[in-house]
Design an enzyme around this catalytic site. Structure first.
Site: not given
Ligand code: UD1
Ligand code: UDP
Length: 374
Positions: A220
């Site tokens: 991601h």
């Molecule tokens: C964010 C965090 C990242 C973390 C990740 C965990 C920042 C800059 N990034 O990244 O550090 O590792 O969360 O997963 O804070 N979206 C959906 N549904 C959701 C969530 C997101 O459709 O429930 C879509 C959003 O609309 C957007 C994209 O996913 O288009 C990215 O979402 P965003 O929260 O900006 O960043 P992440 O890649 O999720």
């Molecule tokens: N996780 C989950 N379901 C999934 C993928 C990840 O519950 O399909 C959990 C995983 O066990 C971990 C957390 O999400 O605890 C990690 O989140 P993510 O990879 O989105 O963010 P990051 O840790 O890179 O910030």
């Protein structure tokens, strides 16, 4: 009504999971607290499923502030500052508690700090506690690196997982009185949920995969999936791995990645099971029964290490160096041949490394410190 002592500010999947042990502890010990949910993650599978599965109280405030990723990061953070400030001025908690490196964590910490700088006018201040402080990838092109650095430098309590992070922040000039080695709350969360995860074993047969004979993949990071060229190179690497090892790849897809798969029209090898994001218990079950984990996630690197499943990190760096040091993880970058090489190496390693992230009591250490010092 009891006064709010602590305000948890969270908004994304990993924040909910990693703060869950501390929130549950506050509940059990009847410590007054409230929760602000920024709305950064909002799909059911990225948000509410964790509240219900981890038995967390619903947030007291939901801001519904979504990102316009990949751009307008400033606007995203700024909108949160405005709304969080109104709530903190009303509730006046003693401390805010933020976790990790997201825009939500930065906005929560900054707002509290801005309020504290107006103490001569308002008469009160709010302490900032940063859970999982001190991590560094030293890659300033990552939004997470900027967020974690800034949060650390305005926090009053830096809860660092290990001595490695303590040394990092001390070298950067953070006062040593503010730094506490607590372990990582992910150990607390995994220990509390691993036995329950065992109840999810029907998941593998449902998707036609055998325990101990599959690869788990998550992706991601913006630097991996927002560029079509990079995303396609990683996919070529995954295809090489599945063909060479003859194993299926289980791939629960983050919404950011799902959007990019559609935009770039990416097709996967037949062996790749493309799924929706999994709930935590099912994901833990999948992690603990996988032969190998390929990921760019921070939390997944930690969990793989704890669960003694070898990991290949699809990045050029990691802010979790202890996983590499104990032999649980390897950095492959995004070159397809390097991904294959790293996977072939890791699938053979002996799974006897120690868990470097603590003893599962991180949350009780944190609460104890906050109750004594905040
Ligand atoms: C964010 C965090 C990242 C973390 C990740 C965990 C920042 C800059 N990034 O990244 O550090 O590792 O969360 O997963 O804070 N979206 C959906 N549904 C959701 C969530 C997101 O459709 O429930 C879509 C959003 O609309 C957007 C994209 O996913 O288009 C990215 O979402 P965003 O929260 O900006 O960043 P992440 O890649 O999720
Ligand atoms: N996780 C989950 N379901 C999934 C993928 C990840 O519950 O399909 C959990 C995983 O066990 C971990 C957390 O999400 O605890 C990690 O989140 P993510 O990879 O989105 O963010 P990051 O840790 O890179 O910030």
């Amino acid at each position: 009504m009891k006064k709010t002592l602590f305000m948890f500010i969270l908004g994304t999947r990993p924040e909910i999971i990693k703060l869950s042990p501390l929130i549950r502890l506050c509940q059990n010990k009847r410590v007054p607290f409230k929760i602000i949910h920024s709305g950064q993650h909002y799909s059911y599978a990225m948000d509410r499923v964790f509240f219900s599965e981890l038995k967390l109280p619903m947030p007291d405030y939901r801001l519904d502030i979504r990102s316009k990723a990949p751009h307008m990061q400033g606007e995203h953070t700024g909108r949160m500052l405005i709304e969080i400030e109104k709530i903190l001025l009303k509730d006046m908690p003693k401390a805010v508690i933020v976790q990790g490196d997201t825009n939500t964590a930065l906005a929560g910490a900054m707002t509290a700090e801005k309020i504290s700088t107006t103490k001569s006018y308002t008469g009160f201040e709010i302490k900032v506690a940063h859970v999982e402080a001190g991590l560094r990838s030293y890659d300033r092109s990552m939004p997470e690196e900027i967020n974690r650095f800034l949060v650390d430098h305005i926090s009053d309590f830096l809860f660092v997982p290990t001595a490695i992070q303590k040394n990092i922040v001390l070298k950067e000039g953070v006062p040593s009185d503010n730094v506490f080695v607590t372990g990582n709350t992910i150990v607390d969360a995994v220990r509390a949920n691993l036995a329950l995860a065992g109840k999810k074993k029907a998941f593998l047969s449902k998707i036609g995969v055998k325990k101990g004979n599959f690869i788990l993949l998550t992706l991601h990071r913006q630097e991996n999936v927002d560029s079509e060229k990079t995303f396609r190179r990683i996919c070529r690497g995954i295809n090489l791995v599945t063909e060479k090892l003859g194993m299926s790849v289980v791939f629960p897809v983050h919404p950011r990645t799902e959007k990019k798969i559609r935009a770039f029209d990416i097709e996967f090898h037949n062996n790749v099971k493309v799924l929706r994001p999994l709930d935590f218990l099912t994901f833990l079950y999948a992690e603990s029964t996988a032969s190998l984990i390929l990921t760019d996630s921070g939390g997944v690197q930690e969990e793989a290490c704890m669960l003694k499943v070898p990991c290949v990190t699809l990045r050029d760096n990691t802010e979790r160096p202890e996983t590499i040091k104990v032999g649980a993880n390897i950095i492959s970058g995004r070159d397809p041949d390097e991904i294959l090489k790293a996977s072939l190496k890791m699938i053979e390693v002996r799974r006897d490394w120690p868990n470097p992230f603590g003893d599962g009591k991180a949350s009780s250490r944190m609460l104890d410190i906050l109750l004594r010092k905040a």
